[in-house]
Design a protein around this motif. Structure first.
Motif, PDB file in Angstrom:
ATOM      1  N   LEU A 610      51.070  33.503  45.638  1.00 38.89           N
ATOM      2  CA  LEU A 610      50.681  33.823  44.306  1.00 38.89           C
ATOM      3  C   LEU A 610      49.746  32.549  43.714  1.00 38.89           C
ATOM      4  N   GLY A 611      48.732  32.963  42.925  1.00 40.49           N
ATOM      5  CA  GLY A 611      48.152  31.897  42.457  1.00 40.49           C
ATOM      6  C   GLY A 611      47.953  31.999  40.740  1.00 40.49           C
ATOM      7  N   PRO A 612      47.212  31.106  40.084  1.00 42.07           N
ATOM      8  CA  PRO A 612      46.908  31.314  38.609  1.00 42.07           C
ATOM      9  C   PRO A 612      45.656  32.105  38.416  1.00 42.07           C
ATOM     10  N   VAL A 613      45.658  32.314  37.077  1.00 42.67           N
ATOM     11  CA  VAL A 613      44.263  32.514  36.718  1.00 42.67           C
ATOM     12  C   VAL A 613      43.473  31.431  36.243  1.00 42.67           C
ATOM     13  N   GLU A 620      38.863  37.068  41.874  1.00 44.34           N
ATOM     14  CA  GLU A 620      39.326  38.141  40.638  1.00 44.34           C
ATOM     15  C   GLU A 620      40.420  37.163  39.876  1.00 44.34           C
ATOM     16  N   ALA A 621      40.706  35.846  40.146  1.00 46.03           N
ATOM     17  CA  ALA A 621      41.567  35.121  39.478  1.00 46.03           C
ATOM     18  C   ALA A 621      40.663  34.408  38.238  1.00 46.03           C
ATOM     19  N   ARG A 622      39.229  34.558  38.081  1.00 47.09           N
ATOM     20  CA  ARG A 622      38.398  34.055  37.261  1.00 47.09           C
ATOM     21  C   ARG A 622      38.645  35.035  36.054  1.00 47.09           C
ATOM     22  N   ILE A 623      38.737  34.340  35.012  1.00 43.11           N
ATOM     23  CA  ILE A 623      38.878  35.180  33.742  1.00 43.11           C
ATOM     24  C   ILE A 623      37.882  34.663  32.456  1.00 43.11           C
ATOM     25  N   ALA A 624      37.457  35.661  31.796  1.00 44.91           N
ATOM     26  CA  ALA A 624      36.838  35.202  30.385  1.00 44.91           C
ATOM     27  C   ALA A 624      37.401  34.353  29.593  1.00 44.91           C
ATOM     28  N   ILE A 625      37.264  33.121  29.536  1.00 45.26           N
ATOM     29  CA  ILE A 625      37.896  32.226  28.486  1.00 45.26           C
ATOM     30  C   ILE A 625      36.784  31.306  28.033  1.00 45.26           C
ATOM     31  N   GLN A 626      37.043  30.620  26.835  1.00 49.71           N
ATOM     32  CA  GLN A 626      36.088  29.778  26.301  1.00 49.71           C
ATOM     33  C   GLN A 626      36.935  28.683  25.377  1.00 49.71           C
ATOM     34  N   HIS A 742      34.084  37.718  48.277  1.00 55.06           N
ATOM     35  CA  HIS A 742      34.876  37.994  47.211  1.00 55.06           C
ATOM     36  C   HIS A 742      34.328  38.664  45.878  1.00 55.06           C
ATOM     37  N   LYS A 743      35.020  39.317  45.130  1.00 56.72           N
ATOM     38  CA  LYS A 743      34.641  40.121  43.920  1.00 56.72           C
ATOM     39  C   LYS A 743      35.500  39.333  42.659  1.00 56.72           C
ATOM     40  N   TYR A 744      34.617  39.286  41.577  1.00 57.27           N
ATOM     41  CA  TYR A 744      35.299  39.011  40.175  1.00 57.27           C
ATOM     42  C   TYR A 744      35.983  40.392  39.778  1.00 57.27           C
TER      43      TYR A 744
END
Length: 751
Positions: A610-613, A620-626, A742-744
Motif C-alpha cells: 500500500l502506498g499514499p497519494v 495513479e498515485a499522483r493527484i491534482a493538488i496545489q 505507468h498511467k496517471y
C-alpha cells in the motif's frame, strides 16, 4: 443495553393510527423535541443577529465570503487556492478572534428543505487527545442511556465528541447536519445523509448507502479537522463506515447479546462477529459478554454500566405521591420483549393495597395485558430529567425480567440509579445482579420474588443501609467508566512499524524528511532505519548525531553507493516491525500517516502493498493538488485526505517513494532484486512478485506524502539516466515480458 430495540418499534409504528397509549406518548415526545429544537434555532438566530450587528462582523465579511465559497466549491482549484492564501494573509494571528464557522443544521430529518444557519462554536482538537466518534444505537434525543452518558463524560474529559445518530436525513447526496449539544464546543450530534433513511437494526447497509455514508464522513472530517480518532461503535450496522476515520482506534462497545433479539437478521449477527473479531478493543458490559468476547478477541475490557449519581441521589423538589396514599412498587425503563408480564401480574395481584407504577414506553403490550388490574398504572415514556420525580416516590424498585439469553448478558443501568436514591431493590436473579451483593434482594423464581417484595415493603427505613447503597452507587459513575475506557484505549498495543530511509547526498531533504517523521507520525511503536550510500555532502556526520539523539533510530553507513535495492534490503533485514515501510529521503510525511496505512492493511488481508497519494509521481498515485509551501501542503493534504477517508485506488505498480507492506508479505516475497543496481524498475519487479504471491496492491487516497521526485537521480546526467533506464527495463522484461508504461489517474476537480 437491552432497551435499544424499543426505538425500532417506534420507527415501525410511523404512519399507523395511534391506537395505543405508547404511540401517543411517542408523538407527544416528538412534538416536544421539535419545539425544543425550534426554540434552540430561535435563540441561535437572536445570537446571530447580535453578532451581525457588531463591528467585527462587518470587518470580517470578505473573509467569511471567501470561506463560504470554499466550503460550497463555487470556485475552481486555482482560484480556491488564491482565496486560501488571501485568508491566511488577511486573518493572520487574529484568526482565533473571528466569529466561529457556520454549520447547516437540519431539524427536520424527513427532508433537507430550507434550513437555518446556526452559529457553531467548535473547539480545536486538543493536543494529545483523540476525537471520539460514537456510532450510536439510538438518537441523542430518544432516551438518555449509556451512549449519551459516555459521550458527555468524554467531552468533560477534554475530548471532542461527535455522536453519529442512527436517524438519517433522507437525501440522495452525501452530507451531514450537526447539532451542538452543549456550550463546550466539544459535544455534537451528527445526522448523516442516507437516501431513504434506512433503519439500522434489521439489515446491513447497501453498497450505495455505505458509499454515501463514507462520503458524508469525509465531509464531516474536513469540517472537524480530526487528526487522531477513536471509533466507538455501538451497533454492527456501522462496521464499514466506522473504519474510515484517519489515525484511529476502533472499539466495539458491545452492550447486549444481539443474538437474543428476535428481529436481528443473520447478516447482522455475522457483522457483529466480524466487529468482535477485528476491533482493536472489545468493550463489554457483563461477565457473560466478557466470556463470549474471549472467543473472538483477546483485547477485552470490562466497562459495566453506571449512573449519573447526582441526578438521582438528590431529593427532588417535587416527589410522586399516590393520590390514594398507597405504597408504590415502581419500575422505570423500557417495557419490552424481555419483560416478565406473568411476574408483574402476580406482583399486582399479591399486593393489591399498593400501587404498581410502570414508567416507560410499553412495546410488549403490558398495558393491554394488565388493564383489568386497578392498581397498575402506566405513565408511558418519561424524559430522563423527570425520572427522579418518580424514583423518589418508589417504596420498592423492581427489575422483573425474564431469564433469557438476552437478559443473561445484561448489566442493568437502572439498578445503579435505584441505589443512587438509596431505594429497596428487588430483582430476578440474573448473573449481573451478583455484583450488588446484599444491596439488592434477588429471587430465582416467582414465589421467591414475591417474598422479596413483601420483605422490602415491610423493611424499616435504615439510614445506614440507605447510605451503604448510595456509597456503592457513588463509586459507579459514568465518569469512572470513561476513565476506564480512556486507560483501555491508551494501553492498546500498536503493531511495530519499521521505516527504512535510503539516503544519497541531499542532506537538506534528508533532514526535512526525518524531521517530518518525528513531528507527524504520531506513532509510539516506530523504528527508523537510515541506510546511507556513501554520501559526500556531510550526511554521514549529521546522521550519526541524529541516530544518537533518539531511541529506535538505527544507522547503516555504506562505504560505497550500493544502489536503491541493495540499501533497502539492508534496512529491511535489520527491521523488526510487523509492518515495513520503504520511504525516500525526498519526502515529507503528514499527520497520522502510519496508523492510517496500517489500518487499511489490517482490515483487508488481500492487500500486500500500500502506498499514499502524492503531488509528484509517475503513476495513479499522483493527484491534482496545489500549495506553495509545507504549511500549505499540510492544509491542502488534510482537506484532500479527509474528503477521501477510507478510499483505496487499485494499482498495478506502487512507486517505492513510499510503500508499506506486512511482514508476512516481505517474508514470502523476499528482498528487492539487486540486479537493478542504482535504481529504476525495482518497484515494478517487486510488485509483480507480490501479485504472483497472491496479494493486491493499492494506493490509500486518505494518506498524502509530499514527494520531490527523483532528487538523487536528478543529479545524474540525462544520458546516464536514460542508459540506466533502458538497461533495467531490459532486465525487467526478461523476467516479466513487455513493460507497460505507468498511467496517471483521471483527474477530477476535487479541491
Amino acid at each position: 443495553m437491552v432497551e435499544q430495540k424499543a426505538q425500532a418499534a417506534f420507527q415501525e409504528a410511523e404512519g399507523m393510527c395511534a391506537r395505543q397509549r405508547a404511540e401517543l406518548i411517542e408523538a407527544r415526545g416528538e412534538v416536544a423535541k421539535r419545539n425544543a429544537r425550534i426554540q434552540q434555532l430561535e435563540e441561535a438566530r437572536e445570537e446571530l443577529e447580535l453578532i451581525k450587528s457588531s463591528r467585527s462582523w462587518r470587518l470580517t465579511r470578505p473573509l467569511r465570503v471567501a470561506l463560504r465559497l470554499l466550503r460550497h466549491r463555487g470556485l475552481g482549484a486555482e482560484d480556491r487556492e488564491k482565496m486560501r492564501q488571501l485568508w491566511r494573509r488577511g486573518a493572520g494571528t487574529q484568526a482565533e478572534s473571528l466569529p466561529p464557522p457556520t454549520v447547516v443544521a437540519a431539524p427536520d430529518l424527513s427532508a433537507v428543505g430550507d434550513v437555518n444557519e446556526q452559529v457553531m462554536h467548535v473547539m480545536p482538537q486538543a493536543a494529545g487527545r483523540r476525537d471520539y466518534f460514537i456510532w450510536s444505537v439510538i438518537d441523542w434525543h430518544f432516551r438518555t442511556q449509556r451512549p449519551q452518558h459516555l459521550a458527555r463524560e468524554l467531552a468533560k474529559a477534554g475530548h471532542r465528541v461527535f455522536y453519529i445518530s442512527n436517524n438519517f436525513i433522507d437525501h440522495p447526496a452525501a452530507g451531514f447536519a450537526v447539532e451542538s449539544l452543549d456550550d463546550s464546543g466539544c459535544l455534537f450530534q451528527v445526522n448523516l445523509h442516507a437516501k431513504g433513511r434506512p433503519a439500522i437494526y434489521h439489515a446491513a447497509p447497501s453498497e450505495n448507502i455505505r458509499e454515501q455514508l463514507r462520503a458524508g464522513i469525509g465531509q464531516l472530517l474536513a469540517w472537524t479537522s480530526s487528526r487522531a480518532c477513536v471509533s466507538l461503535v455501538q451497533h454492527p450496522y456501522w462496521l464499514e463506515t466506522a473504519r474510515v476515520l484517519p489515525n484511529a482506534w476502533l472499539a466495539y462497545d458491545c452492550m447486549d447479546h444481539h443474538g437474543g433479539f428476535a428481529d436481528n437478521g443473520t447478516d447482522m449477527l455475522v457483522r457483529e462477529n466480524e466487529l468482535m473479531r477485528t476491533a482493536d478493543l472489545l468493550v463489554v458490559t457483563s461477565d457473560w459478554l466478557y466470556e463470549e468476547a474471549g472467543k473472538y478477541n483477546p483485547h477485552r475490557l470490562m466497562i459495566r454500566n453506571a449512573c449519573q449519581y447526582e441526578h438521582f441521589a438528590a431529593q427532588p423538589e417535587h416527589v410522586f405521591k399516590d393520590a390514594q396514599g398507597r405504597k408504590v412498587i415502581g419500575y422505570y425503563g423500557a417495557i419490552a420483549e424481555w419483560f416478565d408480564l406473568d411476574l408483574l401480574e402476580k406482583v399486582a395481584k399479591r399486593f393489591t393495597d399498593c400501587l404498581v407504577l410502570m414508567v416507560g414506553a410499553d412495546t410488549a403490550g403490558a398495558q393491554k395485558r394488565l388493564q383489568h388490574l386497578d392498581n397498575v398504572v402506566f405513565t408511558g415514556e418519561v424524559a430522563y430529567a423527570k425520572l427522579p420525580f418518580y424514583l423518589a416516590g418508589f417504596d420498592v424498585c423492581l427489575l422483573p425480567f425474564q431469564v433469557i439469553p438476552l437478559t443473561l448478558a445484561t448489566n442493568p443501568v437502572k439498578v445503579y440509579e435505584y441505589l443512587s436514591a438509596g431505594k429497596e431493590v428487588v430483582s430476578i436473579a440474573l448473573p449481573e445482579i451478583r455484583q450488588f451483593g446484599d444491596l439488592v434482594r434477588t429471587a430465582g423464581d416467582h414465589a421467591g420474588f414475591l417474598a422479596a417484595v413483601a420483605a422490602a415493603l415491610n423493611a424499616w427505613p435504615d439510614a445506614a443501609r440507605i447510605a451503604q447503597r448510595q456509597h456503592f452507587a457513588e463509586e459507579q459513575t459514568w465518569s469512572h467508566r470513561v476513565q476506564d475506557l480512556l486507560q483501555g484505549i491508551a494501553a492498546l498495543p500498536e503493531p511495530r512499524v519499521s521505516v527504512v530511509v535510503v539516503t544519497y547526498n541531499n542532506l537538506d531533504l534528508t533532514q526535512l524528511c526525518l524531521r517530518s517523521l518525528e513531528l507527524y507520525s504520531s506513532y509510539e511503536n516506530l523504528e527508523v532505519i537510515v541506510v546511507d550510500n556513501a554520501s559526500a555532502d556531510g550526511s554521514p556526520a549529521w546522521l550519526r548525531e541524529w541516530a544518537a539523539a533518539g531511541a529506535d533510530r538505527h544507522l547503516i553507513l555504506n562505504p560505497d553507493n550500493r544502489g536503491f535495492a541493495a540499501a533497502n534490503n539492508q534496512g529491511l533485514a535489520l527491521a523488526s516491525g510487523d509492518y515495513l515501510v520503504m520511504l525516500n529521503n525526498d519526502t515529507h510525511v503528514t499527520p497520522g500517516w502510519i496508523a492510517t496505512l496500517v489500518a487499511h492493511l489490517r482490515h483487508d488481508p488481500s492487500l500486500g502493498m500500500l502506498g499514499p497519494v502524492t503531488n509528484n509521481i509517475g503513476n495513479e498515485a499522483r493527484i491534482a493538488i496545489q500549495y506553495d509551501d509545507m504549511d500549505g501542503m499540510l492544509s491542502a493534504a488534510a482537506d484532500y485526505t479527509a474528503h477521501h477517508a477510507g478510499q483505496l485506488t487499485s494499482l498495478r505498480t506502487a512507486a517505492f517513494f513510499c510503500v508499506m507492506m506486512p511482514r508476512a508479505v516481505y517474508e514470502k516475497v523476499g528482498p528487492l532484486d539487486e540486479a537493478f543496481g542504482i535504481g529504476f524498475f525495482e518497484d515494478d519487479d517487486y510488485c509483480r512478485r507480490v501479485e504472483q504471491a497472491g496479494w493486491t496492491i493499492a494506493c490509500a487516497d486518505d494518506v498524502f506524502i509530499h514527494h520531490n521526485l527523483s532528487a538523487s537521480f536528478n543529479k545524474l546526467k540525462q544520458e546516464k539516466r536514460q542508459a540506466l533506464f533502458e538497461q533495467n527495463k531490459a532486465i525487467y522484461e526478461a523476467k516479466w515480458g513487455a513493460w507497460s508504461a505507468h498511467k496517471y489517474r483521471e483527474q477530477k476537480n476535487e479541491q
